[in-house]
Write a protein that holds these residues in place. Structure first.
Motif, PDB file in Angstrom:
ATOM      1  N   ALA A  31     -19.067 -33.109  -4.380  1.00 24.78           N
ATOM      2  CA  ALA A  31     -20.473 -33.496  -4.241  1.00 24.78           C
ATOM      3  C   ALA A  31     -21.125 -32.795  -3.054  1.00 24.78           C
ATOM      4  O   ALA A  31     -22.245 -32.281  -3.148  1.00 24.78           O
ATOM      5  N   ALA A  32     -20.421 -32.758  -1.921  1.00 26.01           N
ATOM      6  CA  ALA A  32     -20.958 -32.077  -0.737  1.00 26.01           C
ATOM      7  C   ALA A  32     -21.070 -30.574  -0.987  1.00 26.01           C
ATOM      8  O   ALA A  32     -22.054 -29.931  -0.611  1.00 26.01           O
ATOM      9  N   GLY A  33     -20.063 -30.012  -1.648  1.00 25.77           N
ATOM     10  CA  GLY A  33     -20.097 -28.589  -1.960  1.00 25.77           C
ATOM     11  C   GLY A  33     -21.242 -28.225  -2.885  1.00 25.77           C
ATOM     12  O   GLY A  33     -21.862 -27.163  -2.738  1.00 25.77           O
ATOM     13  N   MET A  34     -21.552 -29.103  -3.821  1.00 29.58           N
ATOM     14  CA  MET A  34     -22.665 -28.852  -4.742  1.00 29.58           C
ATOM     15  C   MET A  34     -23.999 -28.859  -4.014  1.00 29.58           C
ATOM     16  O   MET A  34     -24.923 -28.150  -4.405  1.00 29.58           O
ATOM     17  N   ARG A  35     -24.098 -29.650  -2.948  1.00 27.81           N
ATOM     18  CA  ARG A  35     -25.348 -29.635  -2.163  1.00 27.81           C
ATOM     19  C   ARG A  35     -25.523 -28.290  -1.470  1.00 27.81           C
ATOM     20  O   ARG A  35     -26.627 -27.740  -1.431  1.00 27.81           O
ATOM     21  N   VAL A  36     -24.435 -27.759  -0.926  1.00 26.77           N
ATOM     22  CA  VAL A  36     -24.502 -26.431  -0.314  1.00 26.77           C
ATOM     23  C   VAL A  36     -24.804 -25.377  -1.388  1.00 26.77           C
ATOM     24  O   VAL A  36     -25.603 -24.460  -1.165  1.00 26.77           O
ATOM     25  N   GLU A  37     -24.184 -25.523  -2.527  1.00 26.37           N
ATOM     26  CA  GLU A  37     -24.415 -24.609  -3.644  1.00 26.37           C
ATOM     27  C   GLU A  37     -25.891 -24.611  -4.046  1.00 26.37           C
ATOM     28  O   GLU A  37     -26.476 -23.557  -4.331  1.00 26.37           O
ATOM     29  N   SER A  38     -26.504 -25.787  -4.063  1.00 30.33           N
ATOM     30  CA  SER A  38     -27.924 -25.892  -4.410  1.00 30.33           C
ATOM     31  C   SER A  38     -28.797 -25.157  -3.403  1.00 30.33           C
ATOM     32  O   SER A  38     -29.772 -24.495  -3.778  1.00 30.33           O
ATOM     33  N   LEU A  39     -28.452 -25.260  -2.125  1.00 32.90           N
ATOM     34  CA  LEU A  39     -29.205 -24.533  -1.099  1.00 32.90           C
ATOM     35  C   LEU A  39     -29.080 -23.028  -1.303  1.00 32.90           C
ATOM     36  O   LEU A  39     -30.057 -22.286  -1.162  1.00 32.90           O
ATOM     37  N   ALA A  40     -27.874 -22.573  -1.656  1.00 34.89           N
ATOM     38  CA  ALA A  40     -27.656 -21.145  -1.872  1.00 34.89           C
ATOM     39  C   ALA A  40     -28.416 -20.640  -3.092  1.00 34.89           C
ATOM     40  O   ALA A  40     -28.789 -19.464  -3.162  1.00 34.89           O
ATOM     41  N   MET A  41     -28.662 -21.533  -4.054  1.00 33.66           N
ATOM     42  CA  MET A  41     -29.323 -21.149  -5.306  1.00 33.66           C
ATOM     43  C   MET A  41     -30.844 -21.164  -5.202  1.00 33.66           C
ATOM     44  O   MET A  41     -31.529 -20.743  -6.132  1.00 33.66           O
ATOM     45  N   LEU A  79     -26.919 -10.785  -8.955  1.00 32.72           N
ATOM     46  CA  LEU A  79     -25.608 -10.313  -8.505  1.00 32.72           C
ATOM     47  C   LEU A  79     -25.594 -10.044  -7.000  1.00 32.72           C
ATOM     48  O   LEU A  79     -24.641 -10.407  -6.297  1.00 32.72           O
ATOM     49  N   GLY A  80     -26.661  -9.416  -6.518  1.00 27.56           N
ATOM     50  CA  GLY A  80     -26.733  -9.101  -5.092  1.00 27.56           C
ATOM     51  C   GLY A  80     -26.765 -10.336  -4.222  1.00 27.56           C
ATOM     52  O   GLY A  80     -26.061 -10.430  -3.214  1.00 27.56           O
ATOM     53  N   TRP A  81     -27.581 -11.306  -4.621  1.00 28.20           N
ATOM     54  CA  TRP A  81     -27.680 -12.544  -3.846  1.00 28.20           C
ATOM     55  C   TRP A  81     -26.370 -13.321  -3.905  1.00 28.20           C
ATOM     56  O   TRP A  81     -25.930 -13.889  -2.899  1.00 28.20           O
ATOM     57  N   GLY A  82     -25.743 -13.326  -5.085  1.00 23.69           N
ATOM     58  CA  GLY A  82     -24.459 -13.998  -5.208  1.00 23.69           C
ATOM     59  C   GLY A  82     -23.412 -13.374  -4.304  1.00 23.69           C
ATOM     60  O   GLY A  82     -22.632 -14.084  -3.647  1.00 23.69           O
ATOM     61  N   LEU A  88     -21.148 -14.575   2.976  1.00 24.01           N
ATOM     62  CA  LEU A  88     -21.579 -15.492   4.028  1.00 24.01           C
ATOM     63  C   LEU A  88     -20.667 -16.719   4.096  1.00 24.01           C
ATOM     64  O   LEU A  88     -20.337 -17.212   5.180  1.00 24.01           O
ATOM     65  N   VAL A  89     -20.268 -17.199   2.917  1.00 20.58           N
ATOM     66  CA  VAL A  89     -19.458 -18.418   2.843  1.00 20.58           C
ATOM     67  C   VAL A  89     -18.034 -18.181   3.356  1.00 20.58           C
ATOM     68  O   VAL A  89     -17.438 -19.075   3.965  1.00 20.58           O
TER      69      VAL A  89
END
Length: 202
Positions: A31-41, A79-82, A88-89
């Motif tokens: 759940a915490a990881g998905m919040r970070v994932e949402s910020l990255a997206m 692709l570039g942003w990913g 970064l991660v």
């Protein structure tokens, strides 16, 4: 479809072992990881909302060269942003995790979740872009098919297979592989764009 697939994945994470405490830690870490994932997206979602109107306007006007250019820009930016987020991660996951959860066991799982999921971030965006492009061209059936391929045909089965092979981290790898395959399949399908309306003006 996304709530259903994520509900299934959460259930897999919550039941991946016989240790109830570890299962709870895994769900909290996910759940915490998905919040970070949402910020990255966020940047990718911003592009997603602008691609649709641009493609729709130019497709309706019969300007397929601009549609193809927009598609290519969206896919390459994804692709570039990913790749940028993954790089970064890698060094910063250990710094990010304590911000969201103070528990060491949850941080340990969350860091590995971020490392694994970040690999497929750009490919996941490619899937989103494909659905947005098809919707903009008034092909909702194809847009739905693109989502269904990733979420039902790939996401859940690969997460189940991953749990069977490598338990908790196998689930995360299953999701990443599903995103990669889904993004590549979407890109392949989009190489043959539909023709604009017969009455489109150039």
């Amino acid at each position: 479809m996304f709530p259903i697939s994520m509900g299934a994945v959460t259930w897999l994470v919550a039941t991946h072992s016989d240790d109830a405490a570890r299962n709870l830690s895994a769900v909290a870490a996910q759940a915490a990881g998905m919040r970070v994932e949402s910020l990255a997206m966020m940047a990718l979602w911003a592009l997603h909302t602008t691609v649709g109107p641009f493609v729709g306007q130019n497709f309706g006007a019969g300007k397929m060269d601009r549609v193809r250019r927009a598609k290519n820009v969206a896919m390459w930016f994804s692709l570039g942003w990913g790749a940028f987020c993954f790089l970064l991660v890698l060094p910063l996951a250990g710094v990010i995790a304590p911000i969201f959860r103070p528990e060491a066991d949850i941080q340990f799982i969350m860091i590995r979740y971020l490392w694994i999921i970040a690999i497929g971030l750009g490919f996941r965006s490619m899937n989103f872009m494909g659905a947005a492009i098809y919707n903009a061209m008034n092909f909702p059936g194809r847009a739905a098919a693109v989502d269904l391929i990733r979420l039902l045909v790939l996401y859940i089965p690969l997460a189940v297979l991953g749990r069977h092979l490598y338990w908790l981290y196998g689930i995360f790898w299953g999701l990443t592989v599903a995103n990669i395959i889904g993004g590549l399949v979407t890109t392949a399908i989009l190489t043959h764009l539909p023709e604009p309306p017969a009455d489109a003006t150039n």
